[in-house]
Design a protein around this motif. Structure first.
Motif, PDB file in Angstrom:
ATOM      1  N   THR A   1      39.691  23.261   5.938  1.00  0.00           N
ATOM      2  CA  THR A   1      40.475  23.012   7.151  1.00  0.00           C
ATOM      3  C   THR A   1      41.849  22.462   6.793  1.00  0.00           C
ATOM      4  O   THR A   1      42.851  22.842   7.384  1.00  0.00           O
ATOM      5  N   VAL A   2      41.877  21.585   5.804  1.00  0.00           N
ATOM      6  CA  VAL A   2      43.173  21.037   5.383  1.00  0.00           C
ATOM      7  C   VAL A   2      44.028  22.127   4.762  1.00  0.00           C
ATOM      8  O   VAL A   2      45.238  22.202   4.986  1.00  0.00           O
TER       9      VAL A   2
ATOM     10  N   ASP B   1      48.393  17.344  13.324  1.00  0.00           N
ATOM     11  CA  ASP B   1      47.049  17.592  12.806  1.00  0.00           C
ATOM     12  C   ASP B   1      46.142  16.376  12.969  1.00  0.00           C
ATOM     13  O   ASP B   1      44.984  16.494  13.375  1.00  0.00           O
ATOM     14  N   ILE B   2      46.696  15.192  12.672  1.00  0.00           N
ATOM     15  CA  ILE B   2      45.884  13.971  12.792  1.00  0.00           C
ATOM     16  C   ILE B   2      45.389  13.803  14.223  1.00  0.00           C
ATOM     17  O   ILE B   2      44.202  13.572  14.475  1.00  0.00           O
TER      18      ILE B   2
ATOM     19  N   ARG C   1      45.179  16.065  16.584  1.00  0.00           N
ATOM     20  CA  ARG C   1      44.276  17.142  16.973  1.00  0.00           C
ATOM     21  C   ARG C   1      42.852  16.800  16.555  1.00  0.00           C
ATOM     22  O   ARG C   1      41.897  16.982  17.303  1.00  0.00           O
ATOM     23  N   ARG C   2      42.742  16.265  15.350  1.00  0.00           N
ATOM     24  CA  ARG C   2      41.409  15.877  14.863  1.00  0.00           C
ATOM     25  C   ARG C   2      40.830  14.746  15.701  1.00  0.00           C
ATOM     26  O   ARG C   2      39.646  14.724  16.013  1.00  0.00           O
TER      27      ARG C   2
ATOM     28  N   ALA D   1      39.556  16.069  18.860  1.00  0.00           N
ATOM     29  CA  ALA D   1      38.292  16.778  18.670  1.00  0.00           C
ATOM     30  C   ALA D   1      37.141  15.799  18.483  1.00  0.00           C
ATOM     31  O   ALA D   1      35.986  16.137  18.739  1.00  0.00           O
TER      32      ALA D   1
ATOM     33  N   VAL E   1      36.012  12.022  16.131  1.00  0.00           N
ATOM     34  CA  VAL E   1      35.589  11.610  14.793  1.00  0.00           C
ATOM     35  C   VAL E   1      34.421  10.643  14.956  1.00  0.00           C
ATOM     36  O   VAL E   1      34.338   9.904  15.939  1.00  0.00           O
TER      37      VAL E   1
ATOM     38  N   GLN F   1      47.912  14.478  21.737  1.00  0.00           N
ATOM     39  CA  GLN F   1      48.792  14.964  20.676  1.00  0.00           C
ATOM     40  C   GLN F   1      50.184  15.310  21.214  1.00  0.00           C
ATOM     41  O   GLN F   1      51.192  14.931  20.632  1.00  0.00           O
TER      42      GLN F   1
END
Ligand SMILES: Nc1ncnc2c1ncn2[C@@H]1O[C@H](COP(=O)(O)OP(=O)(O)OP(=O)(O)O)[C@@H](O)[C@H]1O
Ligand SMILES: [Mg+2]
Lengths: 282, 355
Positions: free
Chosen positions: B31-32, B281-282, B284-285, B288, B290, B304
């Motif tokens: 993913t990264v 990206d941070i 977005r994660r 989603a 964590v 975001q």
């Protein structure tokens, strides 16, 4: 190229403050790039802004190799005259000709490339560029390659005494330095005529004197004619061979510094009321 | 030594990026790696945008159009041999019935983008700064409307699928380096220098014999080519394109990256992409979700975008020249100290100027 260097080599052995031989040759070769023009002539130039007559029929001739002063009180139309000669202002009436060729319809850029350079009352340097790049841009504008333009820029900075600081960004320059560099940038265009709009304004006494020497040296060093606008009478009387007096958009007088100083109309209309006797006394 | 000094600003950008990419290739999860590839493609796009916007000082809202042109041109040449005659029946026969090799297709697509940039630039560059900006937005809309409705050729707003995907991180890295080098060589060339002069002062540039029109047109065209490269990469990375992917969202994202990094330097363009891509990206994660210990944490959707807007605002208020402030990464100069004589004259003049 070699032939072009010969007079320079001669000067090399006689003149005290001539830059290194090689650089002088570069300068001389670059000057030969374009044909030099002999006279720049404004005939019966009128400029009207709405109802204001900024210029009302001015005749003015600049000759290569000579420094002509343009003086007059605030609002006399001096800057407007520079704008007309450099193509930034279309005359409402009248014509501008370079060696007899009418250039009134050309754009400012074309006129610059034809060999008429100018400085601005507000120096208008390219602030994000370095001093060297400022001059290089004008060299490129005159048709040189980047390399030749940079070499020429170094020569000019050397001549004007700024070579050590060529890499300074222009937004860091002092007021006086800004004005010096704006003159240098005009010279980098390899002009036949340079029009300098109040180059000494805001300078102190010492800087003014240094600037006078620089301006006086321009015609011989760069083989061009100079038009100098200045309020400081000491500077004007010191370096100009001819002086043209404007007032309210009209020519008041034209002649040598001595004649203009003695002219009764000029004394009454301009020098008498504006400048003190002290400035006249020099 | 002179060579080192000359290349340093470009090398100082390229080397850290290359190291990061190679590290992510060997150690980071898939993913990264995808995020890295996307960021590299954005670097190409934002550097392309920078070539014109940064050097001319004129904001362009139309540049992602050139990405669209190249992406579609690449799709027409390389996608879906079987489906093409049905889904895009209006294509000229040589495109409809043939599939072209990847490299020639990429080159011609980039050329198409450059050609459109040149042709539209012929008109747009006649306008003064602000008018040119607004008209560039018109270009974006015109192409969008045409491609959205030209169903037999572009499939309208539907996605074109089946484009070969060969763009991996190394490919994108090579292209990003290429874009950076092109932009750098341009900006130190005589054309780049004169364009930056017009950015600082149009009037003085004209008085120095510089043509605003031609110097801007050259940059506009060159940046069109680089945007074309970004478009080709984008198409061959995703494998599917649709015209609305090259519209306002992407326009403002790329402009935001340029502004955050600092639009007046190449370093700013690159740094802006890296920083904003990381932030995007941070968050977005985080959106989603964590897992922290046993609990599942997720930020509400849309965070975001809000963060992005906040970053923009903070930059515009506190550092309006962007993170890099218009500077390149340069080796320090040896003789930074001005000679004493000049220094004192400078002080005197400064004092005189104030009185
Ligand atoms: N763009 C313009 N629009 C309207 N009027 C103008 C414009 N430019 C100049 N003028 C007017 O024309 C006249 C001449 O102005 P100009 O700037 O040429 O004077 P100047 O001799 O350079 O004065 P100074 O010594 O203050 O620089 C002034 O009355 C000025 O107000
Ligand atoms: Mg004036």
């Amino acid at each position: 190229m070699l032939i072009a260097c010969l007079p320079e080599i001669g000067r090399q052995f006689t003149g005290p403050a001539v830059p290194a031989l090689f650089e002088t040759c570069v300068l001389a070769a670059d000057v030969m790039h374009r044909p030099k023009r002999q006279t720049l002539k404004a005939a019966d130039v009128h400029v009207t802004f709405g109802g204001i007559h900024a210029l009302g029929g001015v005749d003015l001739t600049l000759t290569r190799g000579r420094i002509t002063g343009l003086i007059g009180p605030n609002g006399a139309g001096k800057t407007t005259m520079v704008n007309v000669l450099s193509g930034f202002q279309r005359p409402t009436q009248g014509s501008i000709s370079l060696d007899g060729q009418d250039i009134s319809a050309l754009t400012a850029r074309k006129i610059a490339q034809a060999g008429i350079a100018r400085s601005f009352q507000a120096a208008r340097l390219f602030r994000d560029l370095t001093v060297l790049q400022n001059l290089t841009v004008a060299g490129i504008g005159s048709g040189l390659s980047m390399r030749a333009a940079a070499a020429q820029a170094r020569d000019i900075l050397d001549w004007i005494g700024f070579a050590g600081n060529a890499e300074w960004r222009c937004d860091l320059l002092s007021y006086g330095d800004e004005r010096r560099i704006s003159i240098a940038r005009a010279l980098a265009l390899q002009p036949s005529f340079v029009l300098l709009d109040e180059p000494a304004s805001g300078m102190n006494e010492a800087e003014c004197d240094a600037l006078m020497t620089v301006i006086a040296g321009i015609p011989s060093q760069f083989d061009c004619g100079v038009m100098l606008i200045e309020h400081n009478m000491k500077v004007i009387m010191g370096v100009c061979e001819r002086i043209h007096v404007l007032d309210g958009g009209r020519s008041l007088a034209e002649g040598s510094p001595g004649e203009v100083q003695k002219d009764p109309v000029v004394r009454r209309a301009y020098l008498g009321e504006k400048a003190s006797d002290k400035t006249l006394a020099i | 030594m002179r060579l080192v000094r000359f290349w340093f600003p470009a090398v100082a950008l390229v080397v850290p990026i290359a190291v990061l990419v190679l590290l992510s290739q060997s150690f980071a999860p898939l993913t990264v790696q995808r995020v890295v590839t996307e960021a590299l493609i954005r670097i190409v796009a934002v550097v392309g945008l920078y070539i014109f916007v940064g050097n001319s000082g004129i904001v362009s809202f139309g540049h992602v159009t050139f990405m669209a042109i190249a992406a579609y041109a690449a799709a027409w040449q390389t996608c879906c041999q079987m489906l093409k005659p049905i889904t895009m029946s209006g294509l000229p026969a040589f495109l409809r019935d043939n599939t072209f090799p990847l490299l020639p297709s990429a080159l011609t697509s980039i050329a198409a983008a450059g050609a459109l940039a040149f042709l539209s630039g012929l008109v747009l560059m006649r306008l003064s700064g602000l008018a040119a900006s607004i008209s560039s937005l018109a270009l974006l809309f015109i192409v969008n409307v045409v491609y959205s409705n030209w169903e037999s050729v572009t499939m309208g707003t539907a996605s074109v699928v089946g484009i070969p995907t060969y763009v991996t991180a190394p490919v994108a890295l090579v292209c990003a380096i290429l874009a950076i080098v092109v932009a750098y060589l341009y900006q130190v060339s005589s054309r780049g220098l004169t364009l930056r002069a017009t950015r600082d002062d149009e009037v003085a540039a004209a008085a120095s014999g510089i043509s605003l029109y031609w110097s801007r047109l050259f940059a506009f065209t060159l940046s069109g080519f680089v945007m074309g490269l970004a478009g080709v990469l984008h198409a061959h990375y995703l494998g599917t394109i649709s015209i609305n992917a090259y519209f306002l969202n992407l326009t403002f994202l790329t402009l935001a990256m340029l502004v955050v990094g600092g639009q007046r330097s190449l370093a700013g363009a690159v740094v802006g992409v890296v920083v904003l891509s990381a932030i995007i990206d941070i968050f977005r994660r985080l959106e989603a979700g964590v897992s922290v210990g046993t609990a599942q944490l997720a930020l509400p959707a849309g965070t975001q975008e809000l963060i992005l807007a906040a970053v923009m605002l903070v930059i515009l208020i506190f550092r309006k020249d962007g993170l890099m402030g218009g500077r390149e990464l340069e080796l320090p100069r040896g003789k930074a100290e001005p000679p004493a004589r000049v220094q004192s004259a400078k002080n005197l003049a400064g004092a005189a100027g104030k009185t």
